[in-house]
Design an enzyme around this catalytic site. Structure first.
Site, PDB file in Angstrom:
ATOM      1  N   ASP A   1      13.886 -41.258 -38.037  1.00  0.00           N
ATOM      2  CA  ASP A   1      12.438 -40.883 -39.176  1.00  0.00           C
ATOM      3  C   ASP A   1      12.511 -42.093 -39.895  1.00  0.00           C
ATOM      4  O   ASP A   1      13.321 -42.692 -40.814  1.00  0.00           O
ATOM      5  CB  ASP A   1      13.183 -39.834 -40.172  1.00  0.00           C
ATOM      6  CG  ASP A   1      11.834 -39.844 -40.863  1.00  0.00           C
ATOM      7  OD1 ASP A   1      10.806 -39.935 -40.944  1.00  0.00           O
ATOM      8  OD2 ASP A   1      11.961 -38.324 -41.064  1.00  0.00           O
TER       9      ASP A   1
ATOM     10  N   ASP B   1       4.589 -30.992 -45.461  1.00  0.00           N
ATOM     11  CA  ASP B   1       5.433 -32.068 -45.407  1.00  0.00           C
ATOM     12  C   ASP B   1       5.804 -33.234 -46.478  1.00  0.00           C
ATOM     13  O   ASP B   1       4.499 -33.572 -46.560  1.00  0.00           O
ATOM     14  CB  ASP B   1       5.117 -33.058 -43.913  1.00  0.00           C
ATOM     15  CG  ASP B   1       5.756 -34.521 -43.838  1.00  0.00           C
ATOM     16  OD1 ASP B   1       6.879 -34.336 -45.092  1.00  0.00           O
ATOM     17  OD2 ASP B   1       5.610 -35.286 -43.219  1.00  0.00           O
TER      18      ASP B   1
ATOM     19  N   LYS C   1      10.163 -37.383 -54.646  1.00  0.00           N
ATOM     20  CA  LYS C   1      10.983 -36.928 -54.332  1.00  0.00           C
ATOM     21  C   LYS C   1      12.271 -37.365 -53.906  1.00  0.00           C
ATOM     22  O   LYS C   1      13.420 -36.654 -53.993  1.00  0.00           O
ATOM     23  CB  LYS C   1      10.932 -37.571 -52.379  1.00  0.00           C
ATOM     24  CG  LYS C   1      11.231 -36.201 -51.109  1.00  0.00           C
ATOM     25  CD  LYS C   1      10.533 -36.723 -50.607  1.00  0.00           C
ATOM     26  CE  LYS C   1      11.580 -35.605 -48.798  1.00  0.00           C
ATOM     27  NZ  LYS C   1      10.623 -35.729 -47.351  1.00  0.00           N
TER      28      LYS C   1
ATOM     29  N   GLU D   1      13.285 -31.477 -41.884  1.00  0.00           N
ATOM     30  CA  GLU D   1      12.418 -32.591 -41.279  1.00  0.00           C
ATOM     31  C   GLU D   1      13.080 -32.340 -39.631  1.00  0.00           C
ATOM     32  O   GLU D   1      11.613 -32.133 -39.051  1.00  0.00           O
ATOM     33  CB  GLU D   1      12.186 -33.416 -41.654  1.00  0.00           C
ATOM     34  CG  GLU D   1      11.197 -33.756 -43.340  1.00  0.00           C
ATOM     35  CD  GLU D   1      11.998 -35.055 -44.417  1.00  0.00           C
ATOM     36  OE1 GLU D   1      12.537 -35.954 -43.801  1.00  0.00           O
ATOM     37  OE2 GLU D   1      11.188 -34.138 -45.483  1.00  0.00           O
TER      38      GLU D   1
END
Length: 380
Positions: free
Chosen positions: A189, A8, A69, A167
């Site tokens: 999330d 992850d 990211k 994800e």
């Protein structure tokens, strides 16, 4: 076949997991911490990664890269709205963002590769073997260039990336939801710096993303900030002190705010203590869960708008969602769980560690690819 790990690669923290006799497990590092902060810092002795790098955030922000990211697979024109959030210097070369650290500049995949290398080393130390293959997770909304940048980061780190998996799909795998023949899943999330909502349709082992939405600047860091702002105002009122002028004490205050937030997920009240600079005394105050929730309610409510929009985009009403999965450390907050339950009308899955659930699902997918789980075909 050689072992494949699941990774992850997160905006705030990253983890690596593997399958241990049919059970996915996250690999812990020093002090049993499973999460590696997705932070790279330039020091006088070179580049450092993870927890040591995170300590440089307030002291040397211009030499500390976090949230890389956000820049994967993007040019400078794509991130103009983001620039105000980041103290380090961004340039562009050949249509690719470059991040300046001292005399050198690095691409986002190069920075991400340093984080992946740290995870690779952690896995090799724990498992006692060379790790060369991985499954890496990405947000469902990542486009082809962002996915390719993630693969490039893996290659730079010495990893063959066998599969890029969404994800929310990984989170669903961690809960074994692929064993149902069909259903509609909402994956909520709420991480350290970003919020994502994904609506997935599962049919005959195929996960289809029906809709995604979110807020790229909303997460646990914002919760910490509103708590820290409360403490700052109290310190100024009680001691006449502007703590913002003291970077080390500001870092300590932010950490204390984060710890108070975490304690109040399990307790109804906690006491905050902080030594003040220049012998001006000690700051102490009690914070209750009720006070915390009144501070954080506007932030939690901000997550519900994207949820409603994702449902609308998917052409679904809340009662048509079969399963709700919570991902990200901020979903430990009782207020978040209550509001998600109220919106979807059903109890969300939250018995797995929400920080680890995506990495655990990546390990399940890695096991499928390695032939360990032979009765399942997964298409994402």
């Amino acid at each position: 076949m050689s072992r494949i790990v699941g990774i992850d690669l997160g905006t705030t923290n990253s983890l690596v997991a593997y399958m241990d006799h049919g059970t996915p497990r996250v690999i812990a590092g020093r002090h049993e911490r499973t999460m590696v902060p997705s932070v790279v810092a330039l020091t006088d002795n070179g580049l450092i990664v993870g927890d040591p790098a995170k300590e440089h955030l307030t002291r040397h922000p211009e030499r500390t890269v976090y949230s890389v990211k956000r820049f994967m697979g993007k040019g400078l024109a794509d991130v103009q709205d983001e620039l105000a959030y980041f103290p380090y210097t961004l340039t562009e070369k050949g249509g690719v963002i470059r991040i300046q650290l001292g005399e050198k500049s690095y691409s986002p995949p190069q920075i991400s590769a340093m984080i992946l290398k740290e995870l690779k080393l952690r896995a090799e130390a724990a498992l006692g073997e060379s790790i060369t293959k991985a499954v890496i997770t990405v947000p469902a909304y990542f486009n082809d260039s962002q996915r390719q940048a993630t693969k490039d980061a893996g290659m730079i780190a010495g990893l063959e990336v066998l599969r890029i998996i969404n994800e929310p799909t990984a989170a669903s795998l961690a809960y074994g939801l692929q064993e149902k023949t069909q259903g509609t899943i909402a994956v909520y999330d709420l991480g350290g710096g970003t919020f994502d909502i994904s609506i997935l349709k599962l049919k005959n082992g195929i996960f289809e993303v029906l809709a995604t939405n979110g807020d790229t600047h909303l997460g646990g860091d914002d919760f910490d900030r509103v708590i820290a702002d409360l403490f700052l105002a109290d310190i100024h009122a009680q001691h006449g002190l502007a703590l913002a002028a003291y970077p080390d004490h500001m870092q300590a205050l932010r950490l204390e705010a984060e710890r108070a937030k975490m304690r109040l997920s399990d307790e109804t009240r906690t006491t905050v203590q902080l030594d003040l600079p220049e012998g001006t005394g000690r700051f102490m105050r009690e914070l209750t869960r009720e006070q915390l929730e009144s501070l954080c309610l506007p932030l939690v409510e901000r997550t519900l708008g994207p949820c409603r929009q994702a449902l609308k985009d998917a052409g679904l009403a809340p009662h048509e969602i079969d399963e709700v999965v919570l991902v990200g450390g901020s979903t430990r907050m009782p207020l978040v769980r209550q509001r998600v339950h109220a919106l979807f009308g059903k109890q969300p899955h939250c018995n797995l560690n929400p920080d680890e659930v995506v990495a655990l699902g990546a390990a399940v997918q890695a096991d499928i690819l390695s032939g360990g789980t032979t009765d399942m075909l997964l298409l994402d």
